[in-house]
Design a protein around this motif. Sequence first.
Motif, PDB file in Angstrom:
ATOM      1  N   ILE A 324       0.834  -1.202   0.000  1.00 16.90           N
ATOM      2  CA  ILE A 324       0.000   0.000   0.000  1.00 16.90           C
ATOM      3  C   ILE A 324       0.868   1.252   0.000  1.00 16.90           C
ATOM      4  O   ILE A 324       0.617   2.225  -0.717  1.00 16.90           O
ATOM      5  N   ALA A 325       1.934   1.242   0.791  1.00 19.05           N
ATOM      6  CA  ALA A 325       2.819   2.402   0.893  1.00 19.05           C
ATOM      7  C   ALA A 325       3.556   2.680  -0.413  1.00 19.05           C
ATOM      8  O   ALA A 325       3.901   3.835  -0.702  1.00 19.05           O
ATOM      9  N   LEU A 326       3.804   1.666  -1.234  1.00 20.18           N
ATOM     10  CA  LEU A 326       4.529   1.853  -2.498  1.00 20.18           C
ATOM     11  C   LEU A 326       3.675   2.519  -3.565  1.00 20.18           C
ATOM     12  O   LEU A 326       4.207   3.016  -4.564  1.00 20.18           O
ATOM     13  N   GLY A 327       2.386   2.514  -3.394  1.00 17.60           N
ATOM     14  CA  GLY A 327       1.494   3.202  -4.322  1.00 17.60           C
ATOM     15  C   GLY A 327       1.581   2.672  -5.740  1.00 17.60           C
ATOM     16  O   GLY A 327       1.517   1.456  -5.984  1.00 17.60           O
ATOM     17  N   ALA A 328       1.787   3.577  -6.705  1.00 13.01           N
ATOM     18  CA  ALA A 328       1.782   3.212  -8.125  1.00 13.01           C
ATOM     19  C   ALA A 328       2.937   2.285  -8.491  1.00 13.01           C
ATOM     20  O   ALA A 328       2.860   1.551  -9.486  1.00 13.01           O
ATOM     21  N   ARG A 329       4.032   2.323  -7.741  1.00 10.17           N
ATOM     22  CA  ARG A 329       5.187   1.471  -8.060  1.00 10.17           C
ATOM     23  C   ARG A 329       4.936   0.003  -7.730  1.00 10.17           C
ATOM     24  O   ARG A 329       5.666  -0.883  -8.213  1.00 10.17           O
ATOM     25  N   ALA A 330       3.942  -0.251  -6.912  1.00  8.28           N
ATOM     26  CA  ALA A 330       3.729  -1.612  -6.420  1.00  8.28           C
ATOM     27  C   ALA A 330       3.455  -2.599  -7.545  1.00  8.28           C
ATOM     28  O   ALA A 330       3.934  -3.732  -7.509  1.00  8.28           O
ATOM     29  N   ARG A 331       2.700  -2.177  -8.549  1.00 10.34           N
ATOM     30  CA  ARG A 331       2.298  -3.116  -9.613  1.00 10.34           C
ATOM     31  C   ARG A 331       3.503  -3.715 -10.323  1.00 10.34           C
ATOM     32  O   ARG A 331       3.605  -4.932 -10.512  1.00 10.34           O
ATOM     33  N   GLY A 332       4.462  -2.865 -10.728  1.00  8.95           N
ATOM     34  CA  GLY A 332       5.651  -3.365 -11.419  1.00  8.95           C
ATOM     35  C   GLY A 332       6.526  -4.210 -10.516  1.00  8.95           C
ATOM     36  O   GLY A 332       7.095  -5.223 -10.947  1.00  8.95           O
ATOM     37  N   ILE A 333       6.613  -3.811  -9.248  1.00  6.84           N
ATOM     38  CA  ILE A 333       7.438  -4.567  -8.302  1.00  6.84           C
ATOM     39  C   ILE A 333       6.856  -5.956  -8.064  1.00  6.84           C
ATOM     40  O   ILE A 333       7.579  -6.965  -8.065  1.00  6.84           O
TER      41      ILE A 333
END
Length: 487
Positions: A324-333
């Motif tokens: 949740i904290a990573l926001g938009a970057r989470a999907r690629g990670i």
Amino acid sequence: MSEGVSIFAVGDPAGAQLNAAIRRTLFVLGEERSEVWNGVLQAANALRWRRMTQPQPRQFQTQQPLIDDIVRQAKRLRNLVSDGALLDLIAEAAVAVGETDSPAGAVLLQSIEEVGTDGCVVVASKAAARAGLASWLDEIGATVLVPSELDTVASTAETSYVVAPPSFMPSSVVTAPMTPEVTFVMPAWFGNRSLPSSAFGGHAEGQIVIKSTVHTIGDTTEPETAVAEGKEVADVYFPQPVWGTRSSGEREPTSDEVEACKVLLAGGLGLWLDDGDRIRSLDPKQPEGARVGYEAVKGIVPGTYLVLRQGETERGAMYDRAVIALGARARGILATQARWKARLDERLQLIGSRRAMTELERLGVRSSGQVRAWADPRLICPQRDADFALLLDWIGEPSHPTYGNAITLRRAVYKASADLRKELESAVGRADLRALERDGILHLDLPREGFRGMIVARVLAKAPFTEIVSRHHVRVPFTDGSAQWLD
């Protein structure tokens, strides 16, 4: 050396009756006894151990639930076994213990009063025994310690009163005493009064031999049911878990399974512990604000306090908060995480985890033994960055952007974990740590939604072998009756 060690062997008719009942049962049934006896014998043994190491008066005892369980199990088993008279012996002896104070307690109290509370310390066998004794002796201002704390003894103390037989205490209590005099207070019905010796004593020139003087006090008459001297009885006085044998065989875990070791916890709980790097723990001896930390999984031993989330692993909750904290970057990670873990799982399915460990070790991966655990979606990556780089190369996964994404996710998990640690420290600061020492379990009140079910539980025992269990069951506390009466 000049005075030697004193042993007060105190007559305890009720304790002797329980001891005789247990030993009679073990002698009659032999080593091939049915497993249906394990429950009542475990409970009776635990009661006997407490009689030996916690001789405080009845109003300071917490043993009644244990006695009730012994009586209940004896009634339930009476129609299942042919030796019902043995069950009656155990149940009657347990009730007698609950109705009488241990005479050893009176002797201990009298001894303390004779020298004064400033002139002595009381040494308990374990933390639980210390909590029980302290609930009684705090009233008179006596100091109660466990052996590992003897280096804190005040210089005014002349005598250590050790509440346990010598054979159950570390040799340092005798060979490196912190007071000029050492006196053991124990029930007379426990026959082994030999002193523990230094591990190096037998190899030293001019070995120091410490003499002991036994003072018999009170009624030491043995019950008629006592097993005659010289008869072999497989008796272990310290409460022991019954592990059985490994049921998983030699097969390897599937992708949804993991090798895990069973750990028994205070509060009647169990835990399947995998071979991950670390698990959250608590050290009550540390100053406020520094009690909550991590313990290496390999370092988990009886006495360790684990901080756990009821119903779910803490690891999963921290992972979700990090995402949740990573926001938009989470999907690629998450995409790169899923890809390299899928490749690892394919390789494990193809060659097996044992061969994988061997190959990775040959490449220089220090934590190769955890290769199966790395396939877990919630375990980010190997703790050592160099190991992760070697692992990615071994499975044929490009380092960029997978390596950097995993490190970013791991940092986010660390941040979420650090935030939780602050809340745990605050909750522990408000909690009664004396109750934790006494009961071995503590429920923490956290304001954070989803974390109100956090507990601290003392490790009581760790299985000598692993089992293959579902990955979803790992690190989630569950009720386990075999842990109920362990000390």
